[in-house]
Design an enzyme around this catalytic site. Structure first.
Site, PDB file in Angstrom:
ATOM      1  N   ASN A  42      35.214  42.566  38.883  1.00  0.00           N
ATOM      2  CA  ASN A  42      36.161  43.233  39.687  1.00  0.00           C
ATOM      3  C   ASN A  42      36.705  42.433  40.582  1.00  0.00           C
ATOM      4  O   ASN A  42      35.971  41.839  41.547  1.00  0.00           O
ATOM      5  CB  ASN A  42      35.664  44.457  40.472  1.00  0.00           C
ATOM      6  CG  ASN A  42      36.497  44.738  41.621  1.00  0.00           C
ATOM      7  OD1 ASN A  42      37.693  44.738  41.437  1.00  0.00           O
ATOM      8  ND2 ASN A  42      35.854  45.691  42.784  1.00  0.00           N
ATOM      9  N   TRP A  43      37.856  41.761  40.539  1.00  0.00           N
ATOM     10  CA  TRP A  43      38.553  40.581  41.108  1.00  0.00           C
ATOM     11  C   TRP A  43      39.055  40.854  42.648  1.00  0.00           C
ATOM     12  O   TRP A  43      39.350  40.310  43.290  1.00  0.00           O
ATOM     13  CB  TRP A  43      39.612  39.885  40.349  1.00  0.00           C
ATOM     14  CG  TRP A  43      39.401  39.336  39.254  1.00  0.00           C
ATOM     15  CD1 TRP A  43      38.069  39.063  38.784  1.00  0.00           C
ATOM     16  CD2 TRP A  43      40.283  38.399  38.452  1.00  0.00           C
ATOM     17  NE1 TRP A  43      38.098  38.065  37.631  1.00  0.00           N
ATOM     18  CE2 TRP A  43      39.552  37.865  37.163  1.00  0.00           C
ATOM     19  CE3 TRP A  43      41.603  38.267  38.429  1.00  0.00           C
ATOM     20  CZ2 TRP A  43      40.204  36.932  36.370  1.00  0.00           C
ATOM     21  CZ3 TRP A  43      42.083  37.481  37.644  1.00  0.00           C
ATOM     22  CH2 TRP A  43      41.474  36.797  36.619  1.00  0.00           C
ATOM     23  N   LYS A  44      39.043  42.247  42.890  1.00  0.00           N
ATOM     24  CA  LYS A  44      39.822  42.676  44.086  1.00  0.00           C
ATOM     25  C   LYS A  44      41.182  42.218  44.353  1.00  0.00           C
ATOM     26  O   LYS A  44      41.739  41.976  43.181  1.00  0.00           O
ATOM     27  CB  LYS A  44      38.647  42.465  45.193  1.00  0.00           C
ATOM     28  CG  LYS A  44      37.183  42.859  44.832  1.00  0.00           C
ATOM     29  CD  LYS A  44      36.364  42.787  45.983  1.00  0.00           C
ATOM     30  CE  LYS A  44      34.746  43.092  45.521  1.00  0.00           C
ATOM     31  NZ  LYS A  44      33.825  43.566  46.587  1.00  0.00           N
TER      32      LYS A  44
ATOM     33  N   HIS B 112      36.165  52.917  43.956  1.00  0.00           N
ATOM     34  CA  HIS B 112      35.417  51.779  44.591  1.00  0.00           C
ATOM     35  C   HIS B 112      35.323  52.323  46.040  1.00  0.00           C
ATOM     36  O   HIS B 112      36.179  52.529  46.667  1.00  0.00           O
ATOM     37  CB  HIS B 112      36.109  50.735  44.246  1.00  0.00           C
ATOM     38  CG  HIS B 112      35.286  49.370  44.657  1.00  0.00           C
ATOM     39  ND1 HIS B 112      35.384  49.059  45.752  1.00  0.00           N
ATOM     40  CD2 HIS B 112      34.892  48.504  43.838  1.00  0.00           C
ATOM     41  CE1 HIS B 112      34.394  47.903  45.793  1.00  0.00           C
ATOM     42  NE2 HIS B 112      34.151  47.591  44.508  1.00  0.00           N
TER      43      HIS B 112
ATOM     44  N   GLU C 178      35.590  50.509  48.458  1.00  0.00           N
ATOM     45  CA  GLU C 178      36.482  49.666  49.334  1.00  0.00           C
ATOM     46  C   GLU C 178      37.839  50.762  49.114  1.00  0.00           C
ATOM     47  O   GLU C 178      38.537  50.889  50.284  1.00  0.00           O
ATOM     48  CB  GLU C 178      37.038  48.314  48.817  1.00  0.00           C
ATOM     49  CG  GLU C 178      35.982  47.301  49.205  1.00  0.00           C
ATOM     50  CD  GLU C 178      35.913  46.193  48.276  1.00  0.00           C
ATOM     51  OE1 GLU C 178      36.413  45.891  47.571  1.00  0.00           O
ATOM     52  OE2 GLU C 178      34.798  45.606  48.406  1.00  0.00           O
TER      53      GLU C 178
ATOM     54  N   GLU D  60      26.873  51.770  43.521  1.00  0.00           N
ATOM     55  CA  GLU D  60      27.091  50.366  44.132  1.00  0.00           C
ATOM     56  C   GLU D  60      26.619  50.719  45.696  1.00  0.00           C
ATOM     57  O   GLU D  60      27.421  51.205  46.387  1.00  0.00           O
ATOM     58  CB  GLU D  60      28.468  49.966  44.271  1.00  0.00           C
ATOM     59  CG  GLU D  60      29.305  49.661  42.916  1.00  0.00           C
ATOM     60  CD  GLU D  60      30.280  48.650  42.672  1.00  0.00           C
ATOM     61  OE1 GLU D  60      30.082  47.425  42.605  1.00  0.00           O
ATOM     62  OE2 GLU D  60      31.104  48.910  43.620  1.00  0.00           O
TER      63      GLU D  60
ATOM     64  N   GLY E 142      29.596  42.799  48.717  1.00  0.00           N
ATOM     65  CA  GLY E 142      30.197  41.642  49.514  1.00  0.00           C
ATOM     66  C   GLY E 142      29.227  41.270  50.312  1.00  0.00           C
ATOM     67  O   GLY E 142      30.128  40.375  51.440  1.00  0.00           O
TER      68      GLY E 142
ATOM     69  N   SER F  28      26.682  42.513  45.324  1.00  0.00           N
ATOM     70  CA  SER F  28      26.188  41.037  45.287  1.00  0.00           C
ATOM     71  C   SER F  28      25.329  40.502  44.008  1.00  0.00           C
ATOM     72  O   SER F  28      24.327  39.949  44.204  1.00  0.00           O
ATOM     73  CB  SER F  28      25.233  41.079  46.563  1.00  0.00           C
ATOM     74  OG  SER F  28      26.200  41.128  47.906  1.00  0.00           O
TER      75      SER F  28
ATOM     76  N   GLY G  98      31.747  41.662  41.820  1.00  0.00           N
ATOM     77  CA  GLY G  98      32.821  41.127  42.431  1.00  0.00           C
ATOM     78  C   GLY G  98      32.988  39.586  42.504  1.00  0.00           C
ATOM     79  O   GLY G  98      33.374  39.146  41.799  1.00  0.00           O
ATOM     80  N   GLY G  99      32.598  39.257  43.907  1.00  0.00           N
ATOM     81  CA  GLY G  99      32.596  37.783  44.065  1.00  0.00           C
ATOM     82  C   GLY G  99      32.360  37.078  43.000  1.00  0.00           C
ATOM     83  O   GLY G  99      33.097  35.973  42.643  1.00  0.00           O
TER      84      GLY G  99
HETATM   85  C1  PEP Z   1      32.293  45.053  43.589  1.00  0.00           C
HETATM   86  O1  PEP Z   1      33.398  44.671  44.105  1.00  0.00           O
HETATM   87  O2  PEP Z   1      32.153  46.099  43.204  1.00  0.00           O
HETATM   88  C2  PEP Z   1      31.157  44.446  44.116  1.00  0.00           C
HETATM   89  C3  PEP Z   1      29.815  44.883  43.852  1.00  0.00           C
HETATM   90  O3  PEP Z   1      31.303  43.152  44.600  1.00  0.00           O
HETATM   91  P1  PEP Z   1      30.226  41.969  45.019  1.00  0.00           P
HETATM   92  O4  PEP Z   1      29.752  41.655  43.898  1.00  0.00           O
HETATM   93  O5  PEP Z   1      31.078  40.960  45.579  1.00  0.00           O
HETATM   94  O6  PEP Z   1      29.420  42.677  46.298  1.00  0.00           O
END
Ligand code: PEP
Length: 271
Positions: free
Chosen positions: A11-13, A107, A109, A179, A185, A229, A250-251
């Site tokens: 997930n690039w956000k 999600h 966010e 999650e 993040g 993470s 994500g990241g």
């Molecule tokens: C996400 O974007 O769903 C996520 C879990 O981000 P990260 O891996 O950066 O915590």
């Protein structure tokens, strides 16, 4: 060995421009071409599936760049209505005309910054399932909810909302992503014990829901991803957890070399 294989979903956000998207997939392609035979075979037989979710504006570029690659391009969000006066939104028919058939829904966010609730998440899931999409639906507790021992009741409430009769009858199109909000993040990953407890609980809720429908087999077949993470350092341990069928990342998914590493880790863990 995971019965439904391993899903690696990036997930690039709100990261990467269209130009950066091109460069990402050029590098990913080279990385995939240089994988060893085991990892390549796992991609070919879909024991490992790779999904990347770029921003809306980069979807077309991503689709073009992945034409001959075993990579699914998915959207990070979608509206439940097919069209109308919803400024700034994107609908299922728009995505599907582009060639997108998978969407991320709910999600944290989206819930936190854009006011999505269990109700709107459910509306989206039902609408998009009836439009023929595959869905990755996100659930998870906040830090305060975990501290108050409310993790299971929050997950149950979110699953009760998401798993409607429609979702039960189209469960083959549904993936659940657990999650924990406090791990997204933040660099804080849930411990393998916390992950196994949460995923085991989610599986048991799914099994109960399917008890009178298509039975346990359908519940077992739903992939449950862990997100929060995930890194190339912790992915192998997470994949060893029972009921973890992949990662929503994500990241760490922003770098193609990490995605290649995730594929290699998944291939080793399924061999
Ligand atoms: C996400 O974007 O769903 C996520 C879990 O981000 P990260 O891996 O950066 O915590």
């Amino acid at each position: 060995m995971k019965p439904q294989g391993v899903l690696i979903a990036g997930n690039w956000k709100m990261n990467h421009t269209p130009k950066e998207t091109e460069v990402f997939f050029e590098k990913l392609k080279i990385g995939i071409q240089s994988l060893d035979a085991l990892a390549k075979a796992s991609l070919d037989n879909e024991q490992i599936r790779v999904c990347v979710m770029p921003p809306m504006l980069c979807l077309q570029t991503a689709l073009t760049k992945t034409k001959n690659m075993k990579v699914t391009i998915a959207a990070q969000n979608v509206h439940f209505e097919k069209k109308g006066a919803f400024t700034g939104e994107v609908s299922g028919p728009m995505l599907s005309e582009l060639g997108i058939n998978t969407v991320l829904i709910g999600h944290s966010e989206r819930r936190h910054y854009f006011g999505e609730t269990n109700e709107t998440v459910t509306k989206k899931i039902n609408s998009l399932l009836s439009q023929g999409f595959h869905i990755i639906a996100c659930i998870g507790e906040t830090k305060a909810e975990r501290q108050h021992q409310e993790t299971e009741s929050v997950l149950k409430k979110q699953l009760d909302a998401i798993i409607s009769d429609q979702a039960l009858s189209q469960s083959q199109s549904l993936v659940i992503a657990y999650e924990p909000v406090w791990a997204i993040g933040t660099g804080l990953t849930a411990t393998t014990k916390q992950v196994e407890e949460a995923h085991g609980f989610i599986r048991s809720v799914l099994t109960n829901k399917f008890a009178n429908k298509s039975g346990n087999i359908a519940a077992q077949k739903i992939s449950i991803l862990y997100g929060g993470s995930v890194t190339v350092e912790n992915f192998a341990d997470l994949l060893h957890c029972e009921n973890v069928d992949g990662g929503l990342i994500g990241g760490a998914s922003l770098k193609p070399e990490n995605m290649i590493e995730f594929i290699k880790i998944a291939a080793r863990s399924s061999s």
